[in-house]
Design a protein around this motif. Structure first.
Motif, short mmCIF file in Angstrom:
data_model
loop_
_atom_site.label_atom_id
_atom_site.label_comp_id
_atom_site.label_asym_id
_atom_site.label_seq_id
_atom_site.Cartn_x
_atom_site.Cartn_y
_atom_site.Cartn_z
N CYS A 142 -8.97 2.37 -19.99
CA CYS A 142 -8.70 2.04 -18.59
C CYS A 142 -7.21 2.05 -18.31
O CYS A 142 -6.40 1.72 -19.18
N GLU A 143 -6.88 2.42 -17.10
CA GLU A 143 -5.51 2.35 -16.61
C GLU A 143 -5.39 1.06 -15.79
O GLU A 143 -6.25 0.79 -14.95
N ILE A 144 -4.34 0.28 -16.02
CA ILE A 144 -4.17 -1.01 -15.36
C ILE A 144 -3.23 -0.86 -14.16
O ILE A 144 -2.21 -0.20 -14.26
N PHE A 145 -3.60 -1.51 -13.06
CA PHE A 145 -2.79 -1.50 -11.83
C PHE A 145 -2.44 -2.93 -11.46
O PHE A 145 -3.32 -3.78 -11.33
N ASP A 146 -1.14 -3.19 -11.31
CA ASP A 146 -0.65 -4.54 -11.02
C ASP A 146 -0.56 -4.84 -9.53
O ASP A 146 -0.32 -5.97 -9.15
N THR A 147 -0.73 -3.82 -8.69
CA THR A 147 -0.69 -4.06 -7.24
C THR A 147 -1.92 -3.41 -6.61
O THR A 147 -2.41 -2.37 -7.08
N GLU A 148 -2.40 -4.02 -5.54
CA GLU A 148 -3.56 -3.48 -4.85
C GLU A 148 -3.24 -2.15 -4.20
O GLU A 148 -4.07 -1.25 -4.13
N LYS A 149 -2.00 -1.98 -3.73
CA LYS A 149 -1.61 -0.73 -3.09
C LYS A 149 -1.71 0.44 -4.08
O LYS A 149 -2.28 1.49 -3.76
N ALA A 150 -1.17 0.29 -5.28
CA ALA A 150 -1.23 1.35 -6.29
C ALA A 150 -2.68 1.63 -6.69
O ALA A 150 -3.08 2.78 -6.89
N PHE A 151 -3.47 0.58 -6.79
CA PHE A 151 -4.89 0.71 -7.14
C PHE A 151 -5.62 1.52 -6.06
O PHE A 151 -6.34 2.48 -6.37
N GLN A 152 -5.41 1.18 -4.79
CA GLN A 152 -6.07 1.89 -3.69
C GLN A 152 -5.63 3.35 -3.62
O GLN A 152 -6.44 4.24 -3.35
N GLU A 153 -4.35 3.60 -3.90
CA GLU A 153 -3.86 4.98 -3.91
C GLU A 153 -4.55 5.79 -5.00
O GLU A 153 -4.90 6.96 -4.80
N LYS A 154 -4.76 5.18 -6.16
CA LYS A 154 -5.46 5.86 -7.25
C LYS A 154 -6.90 6.18 -6.86
O LYS A 154 -7.39 7.28 -7.12
N LEU A 155 -7.58 5.23 -6.20
CA LEU A 155 -8.96 5.45 -5.77
C LEU A 155 -9.04 6.61 -4.77
O LEU A 155 -9.94 7.46 -4.86
N GLU A 156 -8.11 6.66 -3.83
CA GLU A 156 -8.08 7.75 -2.85
C GLU A 156 -7.84 9.09 -3.55
O GLU A 156 -8.46 10.10 -3.22
N ASN A 157 -6.94 9.08 -4.54
CA ASN A 157 -6.63 10.30 -5.28
C ASN A 157 -7.86 10.80 -6.03
O ASN A 157 -8.15 12.00 -6.05
N ILE A 158 -8.59 9.89 -6.67
CA ILE A 158 -9.81 10.28 -7.39
C ILE A 158 -10.82 10.88 -6.43
O ILE A 158 -11.41 11.93 -6.70
N THR A 159 -11.00 10.23 -5.27
CA THR A 159 -11.96 10.73 -4.28
C THR A 159 -11.58 12.13 -3.81
O THR A 159 -12.44 13.03 -3.73
N GLU A 160 -10.31 12.35 -3.51
CA GLU A 160 -9.84 13.67 -3.08
C GLU A 160 -10.06 14.72 -4.16
O GLU A 160 -10.50 15.84 -3.87
N ASN A 161 -9.76 14.36 -5.41
CA ASN A 161 -9.95 15.32 -6.50
C ASN A 161 -11.42 15.65 -6.71
O ASN A 161 -11.77 16.82 -6.95
N LEU A 162 -12.28 14.65 -6.64
CA LEU A 162 -13.71 14.90 -6.79
C LEU A 162 -14.22 15.81 -5.67
O LEU A 162 -14.99 16.75 -5.92
N GLN A 163 -13.77 15.54 -4.45
CA GLN A 163 -14.21 16.36 -3.32
C GLN A 163 -13.70 17.80 -3.48
O GLN A 163 -14.45 18.75 -3.26
N SER A 164 -12.45 17.96 -3.89
CA SER A 164 -11.90 19.31 -4.10
C SER A 164 -12.67 20.05 -5.18
O SER A 164 -12.99 21.24 -5.02
N ASN A 165 -12.99 19.37 -6.29
CA ASN A 165 -13.76 20.01 -7.37
C ASN A 165 -15.15 20.42 -6.88
O ASN A 165 -15.64 21.50 -7.22
#
Length: 175
Positions: A142-165
């Motif tokens: 697991c990758e650890i995120f110390d702020t909610e903002k960084a965590f949410q950005e990672k979730l959005e990035n994963i969603t975009e990558n999955l959709q692109s794939n």
């Protein structure tokens, strides 16, 4: 009472200094040392990089080996990704599940249709394990995120990558 002109013997000064030092040391020993190791207000994104799906079938979940968790003071919320027709969507637990923690791990029980699974996060390595009937079904880092903002950005990035794939996988279809 001492006046400014009187001197205090050195041994009394040393005893007073030693007593104050011991008191300060004891007060410091009772405060938490590793506040950075607290669980609350942190997020984890857990993924088995080797089993990211490169091909899609009609029944594949977008990324069955990726899950994210956000911890508050008492509960853990889980985010996973699902395919709804041709759209990849994040799904999160509404209220979260109570978790327990100790020096070694963070754990909680997940109810499934078939029974119950234990989820465990190793606090030292950050590895997430899913255990059912004493058998480890999957263990991922697991990758650890110390702020909610960084965590949410990672979730959005994963969603975009999955959709692109997914979009790339169906790009050559006629309909």
């Amino acid at each position: 009472r001492l006046s400014l002109n009187e001197s205090v013997p050195l041994n009394i000064v040393m005893k007073a200094y030693f007593s104050i030092t011991i008191c300060l040391f004891m007060a410091g020993a009772m405060t938490p040392i590793q506040t950075h190791a607290a669980v609350a207000k942190k997020g984890l994104v857990c993924a088995d990089q080797g089993s990211l799906l490169s091909r899609w079938t009609a029944t594949d979940d977008p990324l069955s080996s990726v899950v994210a968790h956000w911890f508050d003071d008492k509960r853990v919320s889980t985010v996973s990704w699902q395919r709804a027709n041709d759209n990849i969507e994040m799904q999160a637990t509404r209220r979260g599940i109570p978790y327990e923690t100790d020096m070694l791990s963070i754990s909680w029980k997940l109810k499934t249709d078939d029974g119950e699974r234990d989820i465990s996060i190793d606090r030292k390595t950050g590895q997430r394990s899913v255990i059912e009937d004493g058998t480890t079904l999957i263990a991922v880092d697991c990758e650890i995120f110390d702020t909610e903002k960084a965590f949410q950005e990672k979730l959005e990035n994963i969603t975009e990558n999955l959709q692109s794939n997914y979009d790339l996988a169906i790009a050559n279809h006629k309909l």
